[in-house]
Structure formats: structure tokens, C-alpha cells
Motif scaffolding. Structure first.
Motif, short mmCIF file in Angstrom:
data_model
loop_
_atom_site.label_atom_id
_atom_site.label_comp_id
_atom_site.label_asym_id
_atom_site.label_seq_id
_atom_site.Cartn_x
_atom_site.Cartn_y
_atom_site.Cartn_z
N GLN A 5 0.83 -1.19 -0.08
CA GLN A 5 0.04 0.01 0.00
C GLN A 5 0.87 1.22 0.15
N GLU A 6 0.43 2.24 -0.78
CA GLU A 6 1.08 3.58 -0.85
C GLU A 6 0.57 4.19 0.43
N PRO A 7 1.59 5.19 0.89
CA PRO A 7 1.28 6.17 2.15
C PRO A 7 0.15 6.84 1.86
N ALA A 8 -0.47 6.95 2.83
CA ALA A 8 -1.67 7.94 2.85
C ALA A 8 -1.30 9.31 2.51
N ILE A 9 -2.09 10.10 1.71
CA ILE A 9 -1.94 11.66 1.53
C ILE A 9 -2.41 12.26 2.59
N THR A 10 -1.50 13.05 3.22
CA THR A 10 -1.83 14.07 4.16
C THR A 10 -1.42 15.25 4.06
N GLU A 11 -1.55 16.09 4.86
CA GLU A 11 -1.22 17.29 4.99
C GLU A 11 0.37 17.22 5.36
N ASN A 12 0.59 16.55 6.24
CA ASN A 12 2.20 16.47 6.81
C ASN A 12 2.72 15.51 5.54
N PHE A 13 2.30 14.59 5.26
CA PHE A 13 3.06 13.84 3.97
C PHE A 13 3.54 14.91 2.99
N LEU A 14 2.44 15.84 2.38
CA LEU A 14 2.58 16.74 1.40
C LEU A 14 3.84 17.72 1.67
N SER A 15 3.64 18.36 2.79
CA SER A 15 4.40 19.14 3.49
C SER A 15 5.95 18.65 3.50
N ALA A 16 6.33 17.68 3.97
CA ALA A 16 7.75 17.19 4.11
C ALA A 16 7.94 16.72 2.84
N ALA A 17 7.37 16.39 1.74
CA ALA A 17 7.71 15.98 0.41
C ALA A 17 8.14 17.52 -0.35
N LEU A 18 7.39 18.38 -0.18
CA LEU A 18 7.70 19.83 -0.73
C LEU A 18 8.74 20.21 -0.11
N LYS A 19 9.19 20.20 1.24
CA LYS A 19 10.15 20.77 1.73
C LYS A 19 11.46 19.99 1.16
N THR A 20 11.44 18.67 1.02
CA THR A 20 12.41 17.93 0.51
C THR A 20 12.86 18.22 -0.89
N ARG A 21 11.87 17.96 -1.79
CA ARG A 21 11.94 17.99 -3.31
C ARG A 21 12.16 19.47 -3.84
N LEU A 22 11.69 20.36 -3.15
CA LEU A 22 11.80 21.98 -3.56
C LEU A 22 12.57 22.63 -2.84
N ASN A 23 13.26 22.25 -1.85
CA ASN A 23 13.94 23.18 -0.88
C ASN A 23 13.22 24.12 -0.33
N ALA A 24 12.02 23.91 -0.06
CA ALA A 24 10.99 24.86 0.69
C ALA A 24 11.55 25.29 1.88
N THR A 25 11.52 26.75 2.21
CA THR A 25 11.74 27.24 3.36
C THR A 25 10.60 27.43 4.25
N HIS A 26 9.26 27.35 3.46
CA HIS A 26 8.13 27.34 4.18
C HIS A 26 7.12 26.52 3.50
N VAL A 27 6.26 25.85 4.11
CA VAL A 27 5.09 25.14 3.45
C VAL A 27 3.99 24.88 4.28
N GLN A 28 2.82 25.41 3.85
CA GLN A 28 1.46 25.43 4.45
C GLN A 28 0.37 24.42 3.54
N VAL A 29 0.23 23.32 4.03
CA VAL A 29 -0.55 22.53 3.22
C VAL A 29 -1.95 22.42 4.01
N THR A 30 -3.06 22.53 3.53
CA THR A 30 -4.68 22.51 4.14
C THR A 30 -5.07 21.45 3.63
N ASP A 31 -5.76 20.37 4.15
CA ASP A 31 -6.81 19.33 3.63
C ASP A 31 -8.15 19.82 3.48
N MET A 32 -8.66 20.53 2.14
CA MET A 32 -9.75 20.90 2.02
C MET A 32 -11.01 19.79 1.89
#
Length: 114
Positions: A5-32
């Protein structure tokens, strides 16, 4: 037998991925979607966006999250450079975040019956 099974897509999962993959200094993800992981909005601040127009920034984000975006229903991103983010924070008093069009103060979608 291994669990494939693939990991669940969550705010924290996406935030961590963006910080790592895009060298992001700030990420705010909201599950709508109310927690089901079908719709997300985000604010992404990265030095990788410097010198790129909005389309190129969004292409970077979409490429970085290609597999994840394929598994969700809706994705919205506000992409800023660190300098743009600092200027906006100063102008708004820190009261800015990802686009929340169509949602109420609790982040729930408005205009639909449940």
C-alpha cells in the motif's frame, strides 16, 4: 507477504515532500476535503522559484508531486520566493496563507449539502 500500500496522502506527508523536493523554506498545506485526502490547497515558499514565472513554478510543484497529485482529486498551490513571502507577510501582518476560496473559517467547503 509485503504490504504494497502507498502511504496516505496527508497535509504532513505533502508538506514534508515539498520541503525535501523543492528546498522549500516554508510550506503550509491544508486538507480541504475534511480529512479524506482528496483535495488540498497550499502555500509553498522556495528559493527554487526565483526568476521563474507562475506557470514555471507550478510546473516545478506538479513535477515534484507527480505521483501524489495523480492520487488526489484537487490540488491548488500558491508559490512564492522567500523575498515575495517576506514582503507579503509584512503587508498582511502574517495573516496570509494558502488560497481558501469556497471554504468557511473552519476550512470546510461551503455551498454543498452533506
Amino acid at each position: 507477504m509485503a504490504d504494497n500500500q502507498e502511504p496516505a496522502i496527508t497535509e504532513n506527508f505533502l508538506s514534508a515532500a515539498l520541503k525535501t523536493r523543492l528546498n522549500a523554506t516554508h510550506v503550509q498545506v491544508t486538507d480541504m476535503s475534511g480529512g479524506c485526502g482528496a483535495s488540498f490547497t497550499s502555500l509553498i515558499v522556495s528559493p527554487d522559484f526565483v526568476g521563474k514565472n507562475s506557470l514555471k513554478r507550478h510546473r516545478l510543484v506538479n513535477a515534484a508531486l507527480k505521483e501524489e497529485i495523480a492520487r488526489i482529486h484537487a490540488w491548488s498551490a500558491k508559490c512564492q520566493t522567500p523575498e515575495e513571502y517576506e514582503k507579503e507577510q509584512a503587508a498582511t501582518g502574517g495573516n496570509d496563507g494558502p488560497p481558501m476560496d469556497g471554504t468557511n473559517a473552519q476550512g470546510k467547503v461551503e455551498g454543498v449539502s452533506q
